[in-house]
Design a protein around this motif. Structure first.
Motif, PDB file in Angstrom:
ATOM      1  N   ALA A   1       0.809  -1.174  -0.078  1.00 48.12           N
ATOM      2  CA  ALA A   1      -0.158   0.073  -0.208  1.00 48.12           C
ATOM      3  C   ALA A   1       0.799   1.264  -0.144  1.00 48.12           C
ATOM      4  O   ALA A   1       0.454   2.115  -0.741  1.00 48.12           O
ATOM      5  CB  ALA A   1      -0.920   0.015   1.410  1.00 48.12           C
ATOM      6  N   ALA A   2       1.930   1.233   0.783  1.00 48.24           N
ATOM      7  CA  ALA A   2       3.001   2.308   0.508  1.00 48.24           C
ATOM      8  C   ALA A   2       3.876   2.264  -0.415  1.00 48.24           C
ATOM      9  O   ALA A   2       3.974   0.969  -1.095  1.00 48.24           O
ATOM     10  CB  ALA A   2       3.797   2.346   1.756  1.00 48.24           C
ATOM     11  N   PRO A   3       4.522   3.329  -0.763  1.00 51.06           N
ATOM     12  CA  PRO A   3       5.646   3.109  -2.075  1.00 51.06           C
ATOM     13  C   PRO A   3       6.534   2.085  -1.736  1.00 51.06           C
ATOM     14  O   PRO A   3       7.043   2.093  -0.669  1.00 51.06           O
ATOM     15  CB  PRO A   3       5.963   4.564  -2.254  1.00 51.06           C
ATOM     16  CG  PRO A   3       5.217   5.443  -1.487  1.00 51.06           C
ATOM     17  CD  PRO A   3       4.360   4.506  -0.573  1.00 51.06           C
ATOM     18  N   VAL A   4       6.919   1.387  -2.900  1.00 54.20           N
ATOM     19  CA  VAL A   4       7.919   0.451  -2.881  1.00 54.20           C
ATOM     20  C   VAL A   4       9.177   0.959  -3.298  1.00 54.20           C
ATOM     21  O   VAL A   4       9.340   1.132  -4.629  1.00 54.20           O
ATOM     22  CB  VAL A   4       7.441  -0.942  -3.672  1.00 54.20           C
ATOM     23  CG1 VAL A   4       8.777  -1.678  -3.391  1.00 54.20           C
ATOM     24  CG2 VAL A   4       6.336  -1.435  -2.872  1.00 54.20           C
ATOM     25  N   PRO A   5      10.263   1.148  -2.777  1.00 51.17           N
ATOM     26  CA  PRO A   5      11.521   1.779  -3.287  1.00 51.17           C
ATOM     27  C   PRO A   5      12.183   0.847  -4.244  1.00 51.17           C
ATOM     28  O   PRO A   5      12.054  -0.575  -4.126  1.00 51.17           O
ATOM     29  CB  PRO A   5      12.306   2.187  -2.042  1.00 51.17           C
ATOM     30  CG  PRO A   5      11.981   1.191  -0.941  1.00 51.17           C
ATOM     31  CD  PRO A   5      10.601   0.713  -1.376  1.00 51.17           C
ATOM     32  N   ALA A   6      13.172   1.537  -5.094  1.00 49.90           N
ATOM     33  CA  ALA A   6      14.078   0.604  -5.881  1.00 49.90           C
ATOM     34  C   ALA A   6      15.118  -0.269  -5.168  1.00 49.90           C
ATOM     35  O   ALA A   6      15.397  -1.168  -5.682  1.00 49.90           O
ATOM     36  CB  ALA A   6      14.820   1.597  -6.790  1.00 49.90           C
ATOM     37  N   GLU A   7      15.117  -0.115  -3.876  1.00 44.63           N
ATOM     38  CA  GLU A   7      16.023  -0.937  -3.003  1.00 44.63           C
ATOM     39  C   GLU A   7      15.696  -2.280  -2.810  1.00 44.63           C
ATOM     40  O   GLU A   7      16.246  -3.412  -2.679  1.00 44.63           O
ATOM     41  CB  GLU A   7      16.175  -0.303  -1.672  1.00 44.63           C
ATOM     42  CG  GLU A   7      17.276  -1.055  -0.694  1.00 44.63           C
ATOM     43  CD  GLU A   7      18.779  -1.279  -1.460  1.00 44.63           C
ATOM     44  OE1 GLU A   7      19.310  -2.214  -1.258  1.00 44.63           O
ATOM     45  OE2 GLU A   7      19.056  -0.277  -2.217  1.00 44.63           O
TER      46      GLU A   7
END
Length: 471
Positions: A10-16
């Motif tokens: 639901a929250a943004p998923v970073p490229a990490e």
């Protein structure tokens, strides 16, 4: 009351999250490669080596799919170089297993269509490798020049080789007669013809189950093993033909061999022998190709790049502020659009026979109507792997989606049945095969196309189920 779990995406998923997923898959690739080398990959390949090859394929598929889905956050030149190389590794290692599974599927279908008990194909003994290339001088029906053997129940092998346990397939000659079967480990005897039979024909009347060998002419002797205490009956028709009754042969305990074809008709037995010959030859070549590929400089270069990937992922400078969810959603939308283009209305009607269209086409290329379904299968796999990346931050696998699992299994069945039907059609194009063999292969081809139709129906049923999500 059911407990509600929050969606970690639901929250943004970073490229990490993508970097950690790629590092984990690269580590799995290197671990499988080390296991493959330790367990042996040559003529003494073990079950551990086969499992390591499957792990190599799994890791290569996931890395390649992630490079395709999340390409905007990765170095474009590096990702475009790695994707085809990983696809080459996965495809090369998959061929041997594909040919073995295809042969098993076709032989089981022959038993089912012949009304025989569906016997499972015994697995090869651990420490064995695909059999050597069959003799090219064998007849066109796919049988070797020497008679094959099967062990009769209650009959001890005569002078077997020390420690040798081999397959017990049934011999099917190029002639129109039934397959000749001899006791395991015994040299085929050439009994004298029975009185009153036509020249070139011989009926085995020996109750010791010794079997008959082929004669120098195009005709063949027919012999069949019987159970202990069962007579071998012979009959002649018009004084021109004679045929021994058949009984099911049983392999000796501990023997590893092909499925018993004792209850198969003449055409089905010859069709099975032809498919066995062709697909075993293809599997042997695929095994040799895989060994050469794993020892090539090209593969070593790929392994070096994967080793670098295990410690350093080449992300773009703008990847730090990029959310991975829109890229994963784009992969899902491509899947939905491809499914919408499928004839699901037709597939939802049972026994629609749409999969049999163009079944008599002389074109040896793959069935044209199967290509969109194969594309959906690939897009479904990309969607599944994208979901794994989005949940990589949690350290756990994504929640099981029964809708996707059922659809994936149906598409796997569709692919397997389509390729099996193609193998049956290719075998039927073999020159100079008996009409009974060609007929059996035609029935087998139609049966596999019906399996294609059934898989489409199952996919349609799975896909139409609405996914239940938490608010």
């Amino acid at each position: 009351m059911a407990q509600q779990h929050l969606d970690p995406t639901a929250a943004p998923v970073p490229a990490e999250a993508l970097a950690g997923y790629l590092r984990a898959q690269a580590t799995e690739f290197l671990r499988a490669l080390r296991q493959h080398r330790e367990t042996g990959a040559g003529t003494a390949a073990s079950e551990g080596s086969a499992e390591a090859a499957r792990a190599l394929r799994r890791a290569a598929r996931r890395i390649s799919a992630s490079l395709h889905t999340f390409q905007p956050v990765l170095d474009p030149e590096w990702s475009e170089t790695m994707r085809p190389e990983l696809a080459w590794v996965s495809g090369t290692l998959a061929l041997e297993h594909a040919y073995a599974a295809r042969l098993e599927q076709l032989l089981l279908a022959l038993h089912r269509l012949s009304g025989a008990a569906p016997l499972p194909v015994p697995a090869r003994a651990v420490g064995t490798h695909p059999p050597a290339t069959p003799d090219p001088a064998a007849p066109a029906d796919g049988t070797p020049s020497a008679a094959r053997h099967t062990t009769a129940p209650g009959t001890a092998p005569k002078a077997p080789a020390s420690g040798a346990t081999g397959p017990a397939p049934v011999h099917a000659s190029a002639a129109d007669g039934p397959p000749a079967v001899t006791a395991a480990g015994t040299a085929p005897a050439d009994p004298a013809p029975a009185a009153g039979t036509a020249p070139g024909r011989a009926v085995a009347a020996d109750d010791g189950l010794r079997g008959a060998s082929r004669r120098a002419a195009a005709t063949a002797s027919v012999a069949a093993p019987a159970r202990a205490g069962t007579r071998t009956a012979a009959r002649a028709t018009g004084g021109a033909t004679a045929q021994a009754t058949r009984a099911a042969g049983v392999s000796a305990p501990g023997a590893v061999g092909a499925p018993d074809r004792g209850n198969l008709t003449v055409g089905a037995a010859k069709a099975g022998a032809l498919l066995d010959r062709q697909l075993t030859l293809a599997r042997t070549r695929a095994h040799s190709t895989a060994l050469q590929a794993l020892g090539s400089s090209r593969f070593h270069g790929i392994a070096d790049k994967v080793a670098v990937l295990a410690s350093e992922v080449p992300l773009t400078p703008a990847a730090a502020d990029t959310d991975l969810r829109p890229l994963a959603e784009a992969a899902r939308e491509r899947l939905v659009d491809a499914v919408a283009a499928l004839p699901l209305l037709t597939a939802g009607s049972p026994y629609n026979a749409a999969a049999l269209i163009h079944g008599l086409s002389p074109d040896p290329s793959p069935h044209p109507q199967d290509a969109p379904w194969h594309q959906v299968r690939l897009l479904l796999r990309l969607h599944r792997y994208a979901r794994e990346v989005l949940h990589a931050t949690t350290g756990q696998a994504p929640p099981a989606d029964t809708r996707l699992l059922g659809a994936g299994e149906a598409l796997d069945r569709h692919r397997d049945a389509s390729e099996a039907a193609g193998a049956a059609a290719q075998a039927a194009r073999t020159p100079r095969i008996a009409p009974a063999t060609a007929y059996a292969l035609g029935v087998l081809h139609a049966d596999q196309r019906h399996e294609v139709e059934a898989a489409r129906y199952a996919f349609q049923r799975c896909w139409q189920k609405e996914a239940i999500g938490m608010p």
